[in-house]
Design an enzyme around this catalytic site. Structure first.
Site, PDB file in Angstrom:
ATOM      1  N   CYS A 159      44.812  36.913  44.834  1.00  0.00           N
ATOM      2  CA  CYS A 159      43.825  36.863  44.115  1.00  0.00           C
ATOM      3  C   CYS A 159      42.736  37.198  44.622  1.00  0.00           C
ATOM      4  O   CYS A 159      42.194  36.488  45.794  1.00  0.00           O
ATOM      5  CB  CYS A 159      44.059  35.451  43.515  1.00  0.00           C
ATOM      6  SG  CYS A 159      42.487  34.971  42.228  1.00  0.00           S
ATOM      7  N   CYS A 353      38.160  41.637  33.872  1.00  0.00           N
ATOM      8  CA  CYS A 353      37.646  40.656  34.870  1.00  0.00           C
ATOM      9  C   CYS A 353      36.222  40.819  34.717  1.00  0.00           C
ATOM     10  O   CYS A 353      35.527  41.811  34.667  1.00  0.00           O
ATOM     11  CB  CYS A 353      37.994  40.931  36.339  1.00  0.00           C
ATOM     12  SG  CYS A 353      37.317  40.267  37.725  1.00  0.00           S
TER      13      CYS A 353
END
Length: 423
Positions: A159, A353
């Site tokens: 991540c 995102c």
């Protein structure tokens, strides 16, 4: 009547509870097991770290919306999943039987893999609200006595977006406080290049993020392997493409936030046939475990191979849009099983995102998330910060009212339409 138990109430677990409740017969039970009685909007934690948000701003009490949607909430820690006995064994000695189990626990944070890493060591974290709050106190101490900052993601991390966000948001806040000139900043990442993101890049994320780093005078080290963290320094090896050590860095630091590697939680680790060696849930294309077909997995806790070999191990992120598509597949497949049919639904694994940089940001859409892609798009601009703020506010409202099932899909479609990109 069937009993569907969902283990975990993070992003995937909460959406799954609402979606499954909607797709299965009314007489069936939907039960959520979670250590806490609240949902936390993890993407806001970098804002918590610098004092732009407070705890109350990003938490949702789950009892009321779940009761409204006829979902039972059990607050407590799961000790172990018993696949053969079809039950979740709880730390308090009780057990929760199930007909179908959806594992949506998220990960365990593997801080212990590197000496000195994590809130119990010498680096901060934005992986949990408690970590971010503790990090805020450390950030204020930095502002009182400025010094070097190191931000990034260690080997095995999967991540990377929050690392970039944290670095840029810290940089923005330091400028606001007129002390940026007293704080050297270094971004340390296991990625083979800036903007890789565990996805081999999306659109021009490499160029966009490198440009942001240069504009903000943030140095970077890629192909980085963190050896050890001490109170005032971080020891880092920079590797060549063949995995040999290129350079050893002794980085001074006054403040650091490093994202750790993930592993499966203890409640599922070491269960033969259910998880891989790292404890991540094994699933087929229908999000179903091959050994225990009454168990489904979704979100960060499932096993996904990396997009390719890299000098330093880099995992694949499981973003909100991707998780939402897994939820939809699980809900539809459990509904099919309840009708005596076979599962047919598959997750799309698309990614969206919106990375806030405090006074700007980068947004990207990858369809599908793993290349090659039908949509491979990224863009930067001041509007991204505004979009992230609106995103947070709107999604939390959806969770509070129990209607968050298709949020990411709608957000992606809106971005595509706004920027005139064909889906």
């Amino acid at each position: 009547m069937a009993r569907v138990v969902i283990l975990g109430a993070g992003l995937g677990g909460v959406i799954a509870a609402y979606d499954i409740r909607k797709t299965i017969p009314r007489q069936d039970e939907v039960i959520v097991i979670n250590e806490n009685d609240f949902y936390q909007f993890v993407p806001s934690n970098p804002w918590i770290l610098v004092g732009w948000r407070e705890r109350k701003d990003i938490l949702v009490d789950l009892a009321k919306p779940m009761k409204k949607r006829r979902v039972e909430l059990i607050v407590g820690a799961a000790k172990k999943v018993d696949p053969k006995g079809k039950a979740v064994l709880m730390e308090d000695g009780t057990s929760v039987p199930y007909d179908y189990l959806v594992i949506a626990t998220g990960p365990e944070l593997a801080f212990d893999e590197i000496e000195g890493l994590g809130p119990k060591g010498f680096t901060q974290s934005v992986c949990h609200i408690d970590h971010a709050q503790a990090g805020y106190a450390a950030f204020e101490a930095l502002c009182d006595e400025p010094g070097p900052v190191v931000v990034g993601a260690v080997q095995g991390a999967s991540c990377f977006g929050p690392a970039y966000e944290t670095a840029m948001i810290i940089e923005t806040e330091l400028r606001k406080r007129k002390i940026r000139d007293r704080v050297p900043m270094t971004f340390v990442t296991s990625e083979p290049y800036i903007g890789h993101l565990g996805l081999d890049g999306v659109g021009d994320t490499k160029g966009l993020l490198e440009s942001e780093m240069r504009d903000r005078h943030i140095k970077w080290i890629t192909n980085a392997r963190v050896k050890k963290v001490e109170a005032t320094r971080m020891l880092v090896e920079e590797l060549n493409e063949d995995g040999s050590v290129k350079t050893e860095h002794d980085l001074p630091m006054k403040f650091s936030m490093m994202l750790p590697a993930f592993r499966g939680v203890s409640a599922v680790r070491d269960i033969d046939g259910l998880v891989n060696p790292k404890g991540f849930i094994l699933t087929d294309k229908h999000q179903r475990n091959p050994t225990y077909p009454d168990i489904f997995g979704l979100g960060v806790c499932i096993a996904i191979p990396p997009v390719g070999k890299t000098p330093v191990p880099v995992g694949v992120p499981k973003t909100g849009f991707m998780i939402e598509s897994m939820v939809n597949a699980v809900a539809e497949n459990i509904a099919a099983l309840r009708k005596g049919e076979q599962p047919t639904h598959e997750a799309t694994w698309n990614a969206i995102c919106i990375a806030d940089f405090g006074d700007g940001g980068v947004a990207f859409i990858a369809q599908p998330q793993i290349p090659p892609r039908n949509v491979n798009w990224s863009v930067s601009g001041g509007w991204v910060h505004t979009a992230k703020v609106a995103f947070e506010k709107y999604f939390l409202r959806k969770v509070r009212t129990g209607h968050a099932e298709t949020f990411y899909e709608n957000a992606a479609l809106a971005l595509l339409k706004t920027h005139k990109i064909k889906d």
